[in-house]
Design a protein around this motif. Structure first.
Motif, mmCIF file in Angstrom:
data_model
loop_
_atom_site.group_PDB
_atom_site.id
_atom_site.type_symbol
_atom_site.label_atom_id
_atom_site.label_comp_id
_atom_site.label_asym_id
_atom_site.label_seq_id
_atom_site.Cartn_x
_atom_site.Cartn_y
_atom_site.Cartn_z
ATOM 1 N N PHE A 159 0.943 -1.231 0.122
ATOM 2 C CA PHE A 159 -0.006 -0.131 -0.026
ATOM 3 C C PHE A 159 0.922 1.084 0.017
ATOM 4 C CE2 PHE A 159 0.533 -1.311 4.258
ATOM 5 C CZ PHE A 159 1.178 -0.401 5.154
ATOM 6 N N ASP A 160 0.052 2.252 -0.474
ATOM 7 C CA ASP A 160 1.038 3.529 -0.564
ATOM 8 C C ASP A 160 -0.094 4.652 -0.278
ATOM 9 O OD1 ASP A 160 2.699 5.790 -0.882
ATOM 10 O OD2 ASP A 160 2.857 5.575 -3.020
ATOM 11 N N VAL A 161 -0.135 5.360 1.016
ATOM 12 C CA VAL A 161 -1.192 6.296 1.161
ATOM 13 C C VAL A 161 -0.507 7.771 1.002
ATOM 14 C CG1 VAL A 161 -2.625 7.208 3.221
ATOM 15 C CG2 VAL A 161 -2.048 4.845 2.945
ATOM 16 N N ASN A 162 -1.625 8.541 0.411
ATOM 17 C CA ASN A 162 -0.875 10.003 0.085
ATOM 18 C C ASN A 162 -1.931 10.974 0.352
ATOM 19 O OD1 ASN A 162 1.591 9.392 -1.691
ATOM 20 N ND2 ASN A 162 -0.046 8.282 -2.632
ATOM 21 N N GLY A 163 -1.672 12.243 0.983
ATOM 22 C CA GLY A 163 -2.400 13.101 1.238
ATOM 23 C C GLY A 163 -3.048 13.140 2.678
ATOM 24 N N VAL A 164 -2.680 12.355 3.527
ATOM 25 C CA VAL A 164 -3.344 12.277 4.620
ATOM 26 C C VAL A 164 -2.353 12.923 5.835
ATOM 27 C CG1 VAL A 164 -4.136 10.856 6.662
ATOM 28 C CG2 VAL A 164 -4.605 10.122 4.209
ATOM 29 N N SER A 165 -2.599 14.035 6.041
ATOM 30 C CA SER A 165 -1.445 14.888 6.727
ATOM 31 C C SER A 165 -1.632 14.413 8.378
ATOM 32 C CB SER A 165 -2.022 16.229 6.734
ATOM 33 O OG SER A 165 -3.331 16.682 7.562
ATOM 34 N N ASP A 166 -2.580 14.011 8.938
ATOM 35 C CA ASP A 166 -2.662 13.363 10.186
ATOM 36 C C ASP A 166 -2.480 11.926 10.268
ATOM 37 O OD1 ASP A 166 -5.056 13.480 9.194
ATOM 38 O OD2 ASP A 166 -6.031 14.120 10.911
ATOM 39 N N PHE A 167 -1.829 11.257 9.232
ATOM 40 C CA PHE A 167 -1.906 9.770 9.173
ATOM 41 C C PHE A 167 -1.447 9.167 10.582
ATOM 42 C CE2 PHE A 167 0.765 6.016 8.856
ATOM 43 C CZ PHE A 167 0.004 5.103 7.928
ATOM 44 N N ASP A 168 -2.012 7.963 10.951
ATOM 45 C CA ASP A 168 -1.694 7.264 12.068
ATOM 46 C C ASP A 168 -1.157 5.724 11.661
ATOM 47 O OD1 ASP A 168 -1.732 7.254 15.054
ATOM 48 O OD2 ASP A 168 -3.104 5.384 14.721
ATOM 49 N N ARG A 169 -2.177 5.195 10.986
ATOM 50 C CA ARG A 169 -1.697 3.717 10.669
ATOM 51 C C ARG A 169 -2.557 3.375 9.654
ATOM 52 N NH1 ARG A 169 -5.556 3.981 14.844
ATOM 53 N NH2 ARG A 169 -7.188 2.279 14.765
ATOM 54 N N VAL A 170 -2.036 1.946 9.174
ATOM 55 C CA VAL A 170 -3.117 1.110 8.024
ATOM 56 C C VAL A 170 -3.229 -0.249 8.829
ATOM 57 C CG1 VAL A 170 -2.894 -0.012 5.985
ATOM 58 C CG2 VAL A 170 -1.935 2.445 6.221
ATOM 59 N N GLU A 171 -4.594 -0.647 8.756
ATOM 60 C CA GLU A 171 -5.056 -2.018 9.212
ATOM 61 C C GLU A 171 -5.480 -2.726 7.997
ATOM 62 O OE1 GLU A 171 -7.431 -1.668 12.622
ATOM 63 O OE2 GLU A 171 -6.126 -0.786 13.779
ATOM 64 N N VAL A 172 -5.143 -3.630 8.005
ATOM 65 C CA VAL A 172 -5.508 -4.776 6.841
ATOM 66 C C VAL A 172 -6.225 -5.951 7.392
ATOM 67 C CG1 VAL A 172 -4.884 -5.922 4.389
ATOM 68 C CG2 VAL A 172 -3.501 -3.761 5.295
ATOM 69 N N SER A 173 -7.373 -6.227 7.181
ATOM 70 C CA SER A 173 -8.087 -7.556 7.524
ATOM 71 C C SER A 173 -8.239 -8.479 6.606
ATOM 72 C CB SER A 173 -9.435 -7.287 8.445
ATOM 73 O OG SER A 173 -10.307 -6.587 7.518
ATOM 74 N N PHE A 174 -8.196 -9.888 6.928
ATOM 75 C CA PHE A 174 -8.329 -10.855 5.853
ATOM 76 C C PHE A 174 -9.701 -11.539 6.522
ATOM 77 C CE2 PHE A 174 -4.070 -9.275 5.707
ATOM 78 C CZ PHE A 174 -3.647 -9.517 4.295
ATOM 79 N N VAL A 175 -10.766 -11.439 5.958
ATOM 80 C CA VAL A 175 -11.915 -12.395 6.367
ATOM 81 C C VAL A 175 -12.288 -13.509 5.312
ATOM 82 C CG1 VAL A 175 -14.055 -12.029 7.089
ATOM 83 C CG2 VAL A 175 -12.583 -10.336 7.658
ATOM 84 N N SER A 176 -12.118 -14.646 5.950
ATOM 85 C CA SER A 176 -12.527 -15.894 5.153
ATOM 86 C C SER A 176 -14.080 -15.830 5.161
ATOM 87 C CB SER A 176 -11.774 -17.062 5.704
ATOM 88 O OG SER A 176 -12.350 -18.093 4.909
ATOM 89 N N ARG A 177 -14.767 -16.127 4.144
ATOM 90 C CA ARG A 177 -16.200 -16.385 4.193
ATOM 91 C C ARG A 177 -16.420 -17.933 4.267
ATOM 92 N NH1 ARG A 177 -18.725 -13.188 -0.889
ATOM 93 N NH2 ARG A 177 -17.875 -10.780 -0.543
ATOM 94 N N ASP A 178 -15.484 -18.622 4.148
ATOM 95 C CA ASP A 178 -15.498 -20.222 4.082
ATOM 96 C C ASP A 178 -15.111 -20.772 5.551
ATOM 97 O OD1 ASP A 178 -16.385 -20.682 1.397
ATOM 98 O OD2 ASP A 178 -14.684 -19.639 1.183
ATOM 99 N N ASN A 179 -13.920 -19.937 6.039
ATOM 100 C CA ASN A 179 -13.688 -20.513 7.658
ATOM 101 C C ASN A 179 -13.149 -19.524 8.326
ATOM 102 O OD1 ASN A 179 -13.374 -23.751 7.088
ATOM 103 N ND2 ASN A 179 -12.304 -22.815 5.183
ATOM 104 N N ASN A 180 -13.963 -19.097 9.294
ATOM 105 C CA ASN A 180 -13.809 -18.076 10.200
ATOM 106 C C ASN A 180 -12.712 -17.979 10.865
ATOM 107 O OD1 ASN A 180 -14.996 -15.222 11.047
ATOM 108 N ND2 ASN A 180 -15.040 -16.502 13.248
ATOM 109 N N TRP A 181 -12.094 -19.220 11.331
ATOM 110 C CA TRP A 181 -10.835 -19.320 11.985
ATOM 111 C C TRP A 181 -9.690 -19.007 11.365
ATOM 112 C CZ3 TRP A 181 -7.458 -22.379 9.749
ATOM 113 C CH2 TRP A 181 -7.859 -23.324 8.586
ATOM 114 N N ALA A 182 -9.835 -19.036 10.059
ATOM 115 C CA ALA A 182 -8.696 -18.361 9.066
ATOM 116 C C ALA A 182 -8.650 -16.999 8.969
ATOM 117 C CB ALA A 182 -8.643 -19.164 7.978
ATOM 118 N N SER A 183 -9.460 -16.306 9.637
ATOM 119 C CA SER A 183 -9.323 -14.649 9.260
ATOM 120 C C SER A 183 -8.214 -14.229 10.190
ATOM 121 C CB SER A 183 -10.715 -14.127 9.750
ATOM 122 O OG SER A 183 -11.708 -14.580 8.814
ATOM 123 N N GLY A 184 -7.713 -13.099 9.709
ATOM 124 C CA GLY A 184 -6.626 -12.395 10.430
ATOM 125 C C GLY A 184 -6.477 -10.787 10.021
ATOM 126 N N SER A 185 -5.366 -10.101 10.590
ATOM 127 C CA SER A 185 -5.341 -8.905 10.380
ATOM 128 C C SER A 185 -3.935 -8.585 10.612
ATOM 129 C CB SER A 185 -6.360 -7.804 11.280
ATOM 130 O OG SER A 185 -5.872 -8.262 12.509
#
Length: 350
Positions: A159-185
């Motif tokens: 990822f590349d974030v531009n133009g957010v002057s008060d940037f804090d963080r990026v969170e990426v979540s991976f949600v499996s529709r088939d196996n909830n136990w396999a979801s992560g972030s």
């Protein structure tokens, strides 16, 4: 130029005047002092931002003794849309028109022209065009790489974030529709970077991959969700993360020395624009036997080389990708070839 002008069925022209075209009955006073105080007051904002919805564009004021029906449109619909596009304004009242500006809208001075038309349904009508400046707004560029193989779901999100002057963080979540136990972030605290996923989900599972950009107040300022089946093929819509100052891949050549049913490759590369260079990452993807897929890296520049060897794979088809990685761990340039092991002694890109 100020003052009042009594006209009958006239056209009034001028960059600082309220109207570009006006129809009026004899004796109607057409004010030419300026947009804000004219018969139809027009007060545009100074500028808007690309990729941002619901921004104020213009405030319209009815300064005649009758109700006005107004229509508003962007001269180039590909630049975005306005809301509302039609309005009824009572005498003495005002309304504010907002605009959603497309992320790829041109930027610069007077880059967003729009047209306003108004009528009282009788003798009064006006049509005018105005412009506002367009500035680059907050932007999220992303590249989702589906690296699933050996019946295991795997992803890398850059990822590349531009133009957010008060940037804090990026969170990426991976949600499996088939196996909830396999979801992560995963969380990253830099505006440019990458995160990886390998929670043991199976190939063939469907994932919702959401990238949220937070500011220092804890609010999400940018967000995008990509839905993908973990099958080893990248989803559509990936962005080019390279910029004018990014390292570039100039060329690479492959020497195929395969023999006795053992694949052997030597690859030489050349890169340029090295200010933010970190490494070259070469992936030898075996399309027939995934166990033979391997990735090699080298930090040499402007030239370098890597080698690959895997027994029992002569005649297999390889997709060979050379990626240039910057000092934030982002792939900013790449090139690929498809090659059958042992079919020829050499190949090259571009």
């Amino acid at each position: 130029m100020g003052g009042l002008l009594s006209l009958g069925g006239v056209s009034v022209l001028g960059g600082t005047q309220a109207f570009s075209q006006t129809d009026a009955t004899r004796g109607t006073a057409v004010q030419t002092a300026g947009d804000r105080n004219a018969l139809l007051g027009v007060d545009p904002v100074a500028s808007v931002q690309t990729g941002t919805d619901g921004q104020d564009l213009v405030t319209l004021t009815n300064n005649i003794d009758a109700v006005l029906d107004v229509t508003i449109s962007l001269d180039d619909p590909s630049q975005g849309s306005v809301s509302p596009s039609t309005a009824t304004i009572a005498s003495g009242a005002s309304t504010t028109i907002t605009v959603d500006v497309a992320a790829d809208s041109p930027t610069g001075t007077d880059a967003l022209p729009f047209t306003v038309s108004a009528t009282d349904g009788g003798d009064f009508s006006v049509s005018l065009t105005r412009t506002v400046d367009v500035e680059a707004g907050p932007q999220l560029l992303r590249h989702v790489a589906d690296q699933s193989r050996n019946n295991t779901a795997q992803y890398t999100v850059q990822f590349d974030v531009n133009g957010v002057s008060d940037f804090d963080r990026v969170e990426v979540s991976f949600v499996s529709r088939d196996n909830n136990w396999a979801s992560g972030s995963s969380t990253a605290t830099t505006p440019e970077g990458s995160v990886s996923y390998s929670e043991g989900g199976a190939m063939g599972d469907t994932y919702d991959i959401t990238i949220d950009v937070y500011d220092t107040s804890g609010s999400i300022v940018l967000s995008e969700t990509v839905t993908d089946v973990a099958d080893g093929s990248n989803p559509s819509g990936n962005d080019d993360l390279g910029g004018p100052n990014s390292p570039e891949l100039d060329s690479f050549s492959l020497q195929d020395t395969t023999r006795r049913n053992s694949t052997d490759f030597d690859l030489d590369y050349e890169v340029s624009n090295l200010t933010n260079f970190q490494e070259v990452r070469v992936t030898f993807e075996n399309r027939d036997n995934s166990w033979a897929t391997d990735t090699k890296t080298d930090t040499s520049a402007p030239t370098g080389s890597v080698s690959y060897s895997a027994g029992g794979t002569q005649g297999d088809t390889y997709e060979i990708t050379v990626a240039v990685v910057n000092d934030s761990g982002i792939t900013v340039d790449s090139g690929s070839i498809t090659h059958v092991s042992g079919s020829s002694s050499s190949a090259s890109w571009p």
